[in-house]
Design an enzyme around this catalytic site. Sequence first.
Site, short mmCIF file in Angstrom:
data_model
loop_
_atom_site.label_atom_id
_atom_site.label_comp_id
_atom_site.label_asym_id
_atom_site.label_seq_id
_atom_site.Cartn_x
_atom_site.Cartn_y
_atom_site.Cartn_z
CB VAL A 180 2.06 -2.67 -14.22
CG1 VAL A 180 3.20 -2.03 -15.62
CG2 VAL A 180 1.46 -2.07 -13.51
CG ASP B 200 -3.48 6.36 -2.49
OD1 ASP B 200 -3.66 6.35 -1.47
OD2 ASP B 200 -3.82 5.12 -3.35
#
Length: 670
Positions: free
Chosen positions: A25, A135
């Site tokens: 990222v 998740d």
Amino acid sequence: MQAGQHVTPTIKLVRPLGQGAMGCVWIAEHLTLGTQVAVKLMAPSYAEDARSAARFRQEAQAAARLKSPHVTQVLDHGMTGEGQPYIVMELLEGETLRQRMERSGPMPIDEVIRLVGQTAKALGGAHRLGIVHRDIKPDNLFVIDVEGEPFTKVLDFGIAKRVDADVRMTSTGMTLGTPLYMSPEQFGDIGRVDHRTDLWALGVVTYEALTGKTPFTGPTLFALAMAVQKGVFEPPSVLRPELPAAMDAWMGRALAVDLEARFGAAMDMAEALGAAAQRAHERERRSAAPRSSREGVALADTLPMPGEKAAAQRVPEQVVAPEAFEPAAALGADVAAKPKAEDDAPAPLRVDASRKPLRRPGHKERHPTRVVGEPGLEIDDDRLRNTLSLCVPGHKARAVAFDERDAVLVIAFGTGLVLCLDLAARRPRWWQRLPSRVLCVTARAGRIAVGCGDGNICLLDPADGTIEESLPGHAAVRGIDIHWNGQRLVACGDDRLVTLWSVTAGERLHVGKEHSDRVRSVAFVADSTMLASGGHDATVRLWDASLRQVRVLRSEGGAVRSLAVAERTRTLAAACDDGTIRFWDTRTWEPSPTASFTAHTKRVVSVAFVSQWEALVFGSADGTVRAGGRVIGGYASAVECMAASREGEYVASACADGAVRVRYRGWDRW
């Protein structure tokens, strides 16, 4: 990728923000908007895998469809000129919930409630669109500051993780998720994974936020999976004593192994957590001087047991005597008031060290337990037969119930005494004295409700026995059930009525008047959207949420003494006077394939399902208690009430001789 490199003509990379197994990222500059954004880039090695690329694309599309402020907003996604998938998102400034907990430890209750509520809003919107996150964990909940208040956003919809030795990482070849937060169906029946899998994970996150620990652990992935499948965990109030017992009940529902026993929607889950905390606040405000809502006078003080402080306090020797007759005004001319039995007469509560221990013929090894300060309580632990025998001389046990922590038994006596017993420690936690005889008791959703002969329903705090509320009645209360969220209560009694109460408001909401004789048992059924009642008119009547009668089920076995609901198998069981148990399917209300079976030679007085196994346990006036077709307890006196713990570790019976017998061997060894 290099700083200064363009992902698109308008997106220029500035500096890396984080690195993961599947990619990285970056903080980037949006040249057109003049602001900074976050860019997630997939690693080239994974970009070549069609399945991984599809999941990456799914994350972008799923987040883009969600308009919730509690979901990270996706601005764009696509492929770089080198064929590398990317997602452009809003840049968040803050920390993950994992970082927050590692920095400051267990969170205040109010912050946890806010966290769960905001996460539930995001999940609720996703679930309505058919999107399951799969998740949910502290690493995927990001906390930012908005005008001085924490604000939660849900990250990473639909992205897979690569295998890692740490149990916090997901292994390839199994359902998406992180093992510590994976539900039983993710470990086993993958085909059953639905939105309730996210709710399970949110329950685990809530537990960790409150206590600093996860409810299920294991040295290996297999051991962890076995712990999750078993579904047994330490109540959060044990790890953090200031938490109310209602939190334990909420956690039991959130982490139920059975999908059908969990919360059905994310916002229902969040609202129930808020209600549990609100009840605790109300109890704290009333704890200084609990008072009767009917009479405006102080109710009996609770004597904490055991402990030196309890022994030092004076045990009350004078109590309010119950009325000589039951109120009969509402029963009609054909039902006369009757005198109370001798065993219902009040007896003074004193410590009597001279009493001999309870003895049973043929039992040679006696190990009675005496707790200083108790009102003559005698406990005989027969380890050869795995049975406890309990009695309080001068007080006849009328009803028993297990709370949702399993090893805690509530015993109600006809004289008004209520005793909470810790079966694991073989000693009382507290006792309470009510100003009227007790006829029934139930424990659910962090509450204990006691039905009294004067028509009142007393709500007790499971932690210390404090009287939280007294709901005024008008006839002897014979049966009670509490809604799973603890906010509603249904009761029935000798006035032939079924009444629905708002527990939080302390007021009666609706009344059902269709029974032609006394009503003995009530229960919430069909995902708690309906109610059932059974009574001496040999019927089981079904009601909607406003207590409008929708159906009548006829019992050919005579009066219905007890009702029980199996959530997993969608079955309603009714115990009848002719010794039979009858069954109906709660989806169609037709008789089940085995519509009935003869269980005993005399009337069946009590019936219960063990939630973990969906197995039927029942007791009879013939003195026996059975699990399925097997006798697990045979006594010389009639069984008047029976209860089974949720996990099946204990079965308790209140018998006609006034004693309580508890069978405590594990279900799999019965």
